[in-house]
Write a protein that holds these residues in place. Structure first.
Motif, PDB file in Angstrom:
ATOM      1  N   ASP A  46       7.454   1.644  -6.962  1.00 29.89           N
ATOM      2  CA  ASP A  46       6.929   1.769  -8.325  1.00 29.89           C
ATOM      3  C   ASP A  46       5.578   1.091  -8.474  1.00 29.89           C
ATOM      4  O   ASP A  46       4.697   1.594  -9.164  1.00 29.89           O
ATOM      5  N   TYR A  47       5.403  -0.048  -7.827  1.00 37.76           N
ATOM      6  CA  TYR A  47       4.116  -0.750  -7.881  1.00 37.76           C
ATOM      7  C   TYR A  47       3.023   0.109  -7.250  1.00 37.76           C
ATOM      8  O   TYR A  47       1.929   0.258  -7.806  1.00 37.76           O
ATOM      9  N   LEU A  69       2.986   3.342  -6.835  1.00 38.04           N
ATOM     10  CA  LEU A  69       2.750   4.525  -7.663  1.00 38.04           C
ATOM     11  C   LEU A  69       1.818   4.179  -8.826  1.00 38.04           C
ATOM     12  O   LEU A  69       0.856   4.902  -9.103  1.00 38.04           O
ATOM     13  N   GLN A  70       2.078   3.055  -9.466  1.00 42.35           N
ATOM     14  CA  GLN A  70       1.241   2.612 -10.580  1.00 42.35           C
ATOM     15  C   GLN A  70      -0.175   2.256 -10.102  1.00 42.35           C
ATOM     16  O   GLN A  70      -1.164   2.640 -10.734  1.00 42.35           O
TER      17      GLN A  70
END
Length: 144
Positions: A84-85, A87-88
């Motif tokens: 998720d990190y 992707l962000q």
């Protein structure tokens, strides 16, 4: 005993091409996308490094020469760290490139759409630093 050393200069041959509008256009026509060489960010940040300014200027020049074309600006990361990190971070980096082209070079915002792909589309293995470095990239992808 006499030792004679002779040094000759020769052109450095690499597999990288210098970024230029013609090369960008050729890649877009042939592949529908191009990796934006020379776009570098501070570690774990979406802040462009000052050394990226020349590459961004060339991209802006290309975009001005092709005003009828629209693009996705796609950020990619390596696979180190949380999914998720990454992707962000990839989305933030793509947005930074778009904002720089719009705000500093006058490219119409409607022509560019930032997208973060994170680590899901590597160009090579993430098992070694050399591969991870290649996977951390930004691409310009033709948008219909």
């Amino acid at each position: 005993m006499v030792i004679l050393q002779i040094a000759e200069s020769a052109e450095l041959i690499t597999d990288k091409i210098q970024i230029n509008p013609e090369g960008l256009h050729q890649a877009i026509v042939q592949q529908g996308k191009v990796e934006l060489e020379g776009i570098l960010f501070e570690t774990n940040k979406a802040t462009l490094m000052p050394s990226s300014a020349d590459a961004v200027a060339v991209i802006a020049e290309y975009l001005k020469l092709q005003p009828e074309l629209n693009f996705y600006v796609v950020g990619h990361t390596d696979s180190q760290g949380a999914f998720d990190y990454n992707l962000q971070l990839s989305a933030q980096r793509a947005a930074t490139v778009v904002a720089t082209l719009v705000q500093q070079h006058g490219i119409a915002a409607a022509r560019l759409m930032a997208y973060g792909a994170g680590p899901v589309s590597p160009v090579t293995s993430n098992n070694a630093e050399a591969g991870r470095a290649q996977n951390r990239r930004v691409e310009l992808v033709l948008r219909d």
